[in-house]
Design an enzyme around this catalytic site. Structure first.
Site, PDB file in Angstrom:
ATOM      1  N   GLY A  74       0.797  -1.222   0.000  1.00 34.04           N
ATOM      2  CA  GLY A  74       0.000   0.000   0.000  1.00 34.04           C
ATOM      3  C   GLY A  74       0.824   1.263   0.000  1.00 34.04           C
ATOM      4  CD  GLU A  75       4.773  -0.138   1.569  1.00 35.47           C
ATOM      5  OE1 GLU A  75       5.333  -0.737   2.509  1.00 35.47           O
ATOM      6  OE2 GLU A  75       4.167  -0.729   0.648  1.00 35.47           O
ATOM      7  CB  THR A 104       3.200   0.019   5.759  1.00 39.74           C
ATOM      8  OG1 THR A 104       4.468  -0.547   5.452  1.00 39.74           O
ATOM      9  CG2 THR A 104       3.301   1.527   5.723  1.00 39.74           C
ATOM     10  CE1 TYR A 135       6.136  -2.671   8.829  1.00 39.89           C
ATOM     11  CE2 TYR A 135       6.589  -0.486   7.942  1.00 39.89           C
ATOM     12  CZ  TYR A 135       6.718  -1.865   7.870  1.00 39.89           C
ATOM     13  OH  TYR A 135       7.437  -2.412   6.839  1.00 39.89           O
ATOM     14  NE  ARG A 168       8.543   1.612   4.693  1.00 41.23           N
ATOM     15  CZ  ARG A 168       8.798   0.366   4.302  1.00 41.23           C
ATOM     16  NH1 ARG A 168       7.849  -0.340   3.703  1.00 41.23           N
ATOM     17  NH2 ARG A 168       9.976  -0.173   4.517  1.00 41.23           N
ATOM     18  CG  HIS A 229      13.210  -6.349   7.259  1.00 42.55           C
ATOM     19  ND1 HIS A 229      12.652  -7.472   6.679  1.00 42.55           N
ATOM     20  CD2 HIS A 229      12.164  -5.599   7.712  1.00 42.55           C
ATOM     21  CE1 HIS A 229      11.320  -7.394   6.770  1.00 42.55           C
ATOM     22  NE2 HIS A 229      11.004  -6.282   7.390  1.00 42.55           N
ATOM     23  NE  ARG A 232      15.656  -2.495   5.730  1.00 44.87           N
ATOM     24  CZ  ARG A 232      14.447  -2.603   5.181  1.00 44.87           C
ATOM     25  NH1 ARG A 232      14.271  -2.195   3.929  1.00 44.87           N
ATOM     26  NH2 ARG A 232      13.437  -3.102   5.856  1.00 44.87           N
ATOM     27  CG  ASP A 290       8.698  -9.259   4.721  1.00 42.60           C
ATOM     28  OD1 ASP A 290       7.720  -9.215   5.484  1.00 42.60           O
ATOM     29  OD2 ASP A 290       9.258  -8.245   4.276  1.00 42.60           O
ATOM     30  CB  SER A 294       4.987  -4.084  -0.584  1.00 42.98           C
ATOM     31  OG  SER A 294       5.346  -3.308   0.550  1.00 42.98           O
TER      32      SER A 294
END
Length: 394
Positions: A74-75, A104, A135, A168, A229, A232, A290, A294
């Site tokens: 949805g970002e 998110t 989040y 976020r 994560h 990353r 995950d 997204s």
């Protein structure tokens, strides 16, 4: 005990439980492992269902500590919300136990929907738990508090994924994180659950500092948090190594893309090699999919420039890379996706093959580690590479 979860014998396979046990037969009865090895031999004349595991390894079903069963994203607006998981997505990836989370979006994605999806997956044959919250801090809960959710709702095992060091994130203060972790911890104690706080870690320079601040200023142990994560970026990986050397457990995300790798993502196999070379024990490392989250790419101003979807088969892909390409022993490569997350989540019957454990197991072809069979809670879900159980909308 239903007709499709009665008694099953898996013959001819080499067992990794995840430690190597040699070539043994396994008997499952109902939803549990009933016998291993010699104890199975006397049952050969009975009319039992059988699975052939010749030239195969038999390993525990994968335990996925973070997946987005109702979808995520949805970002980039409503059209970028990712689809929810289907039964066969998990089965084809070898995942038999999972923990669903919001991310998110905790506005159009809700905890009642998350809980309903977990119960749907349970009814279809998998094992599915949830995190309360998302989040944001203060977290949204199903009941009045995090503690009530963990104590009174059977599927909730902790809170997450709470975001830190990310644009976020709600940028929780040390006090807010301490209160949240304390609630989760006591809720877990009262309910006999993990009470863990799954932490989404972004790429801001603060990295894992907020968690270290909580531990320095409270009586909470580092193991109260489970940051994900960590692969990353190289900087975050180094912060994760420091976190683990202080006694913490770190999680790597198996889902990635060539674009994300080009932007700095480190594949799990390389991240695992790095932490082991730094002296971190493999027991302090987990991998999660995950799945159905997204996988966004943002520019320097935080604007979305690309988005893909987390894959439920990413643990299986990572296992192949670890064993077939990097040369890890199978028993070692299995730990971050079986025993380690099961212990982190306080699920003693998951992530291992032993008498009394849940009958969740995978049969993998030795040469390629391709999935031949999947059994979840004693029920054959995949036979000879083809799904034999499908969800209502599969």
């Amino acid at each position: 005990m239903s007709a499709d979860t009665m008694m099953l014998v898996i013959d001819g396979g080499e067992i990794f439980a995840p430690q190597p046990l040699g070539e043994l037969s396994i008997l499952t009865a109902g939803e549990r492992v009933a016998a291993l090895g010699a104890d199975v031999a006397g049952l050969r004349g009975l009319p039992l269902e059988r699975l052939c595991a010749d030239d195969c390894y038999v390993v525990p079903g994968f335990v996925d500590g973070l997946t987005h069963i109702t979808g995520g994203g949805g970002e980039g607006g409503f059209a970028t919300r990712t689809p929810e998981m289907r039964l066969t997505d998990a089965v084809l990836g070898g995942v038999t136990t999972m923990v669903g989370a919001l991310g998110t979006d905790a506005i159009t994605q809700t905890l009642p929907a998350l809980l309903a999806k977990a119960r749907a997956l349970e009814s279809e044959g998998l094992t599915c738990y949830c995190y309360t919250g998302s989040y944001q801090v203060p977290v949204r809960t199903l009941l009045s508090t995090v503690q009530e959710d963990i104590v009174l709702v059977d599927r909730f095992v902790g809170v997450g994924e709470v975001a830190i060091s990310d644009h976020r994130s709600s940028h929780p203060s040390c006090h807010e994180l301490t209160r949240l972790a304390s609630e989760a911890r006591v809720g877990g104690m009262l309910a006999g659950k993990a009470g863990i706080v799954m932490i989404h870690t972004g790429d801001a320079d603060t990295r894992l500092t907020p968690l270290l601040d909580v531990v320095r200023q409270s009586a909470l142990p580092l193991t109260q948090f489970w940051p994900t994560h960590i692969n990353r970026s190289s900087d975050l990986l180094q912060a994760g190594i420091d976190f683990a050397q202080k006694g913490g457990v770190i999680d790597f995300t198996a889902s990635t893309t060539p674009d994300l790798i080009a932007a700095g993502d480190i594949p799990c196999v390389q991240a695992l090699s790095a932490v082991l070379e730094a002296g971190v024990s493999v027991e302090q490392v987990t991998f999660t999919t995950d799945g159905h989250a997204s996988l966004p790419r943002f520019d320097a101003q935080g604007q979305l420039i690309g988005l893909q979807i987390g894959r439920m088969d990413s643990l299986l892909t990572t296992l192949r890379q670890c064993v077939l390409e990097a040369g890890f022993a199978l028993g070692t490569a299995l730990l971050p996706i079986t025993q380690n997350p099961a212990e982190r989540l306080k699920l003693p019957r998951k992530g291992r093959l032993a008498v009394g454990a849940d009958a969740d197991l995978l049969v993998l072809e030795k040469r390629t580690l391709a999935l031949r069979h999947v059994v979840a809670r004693g029920r054959v879900m995949l036979r000879d590479g083809l799904p034999v159980c499908r969800g209502y909308f599969d």
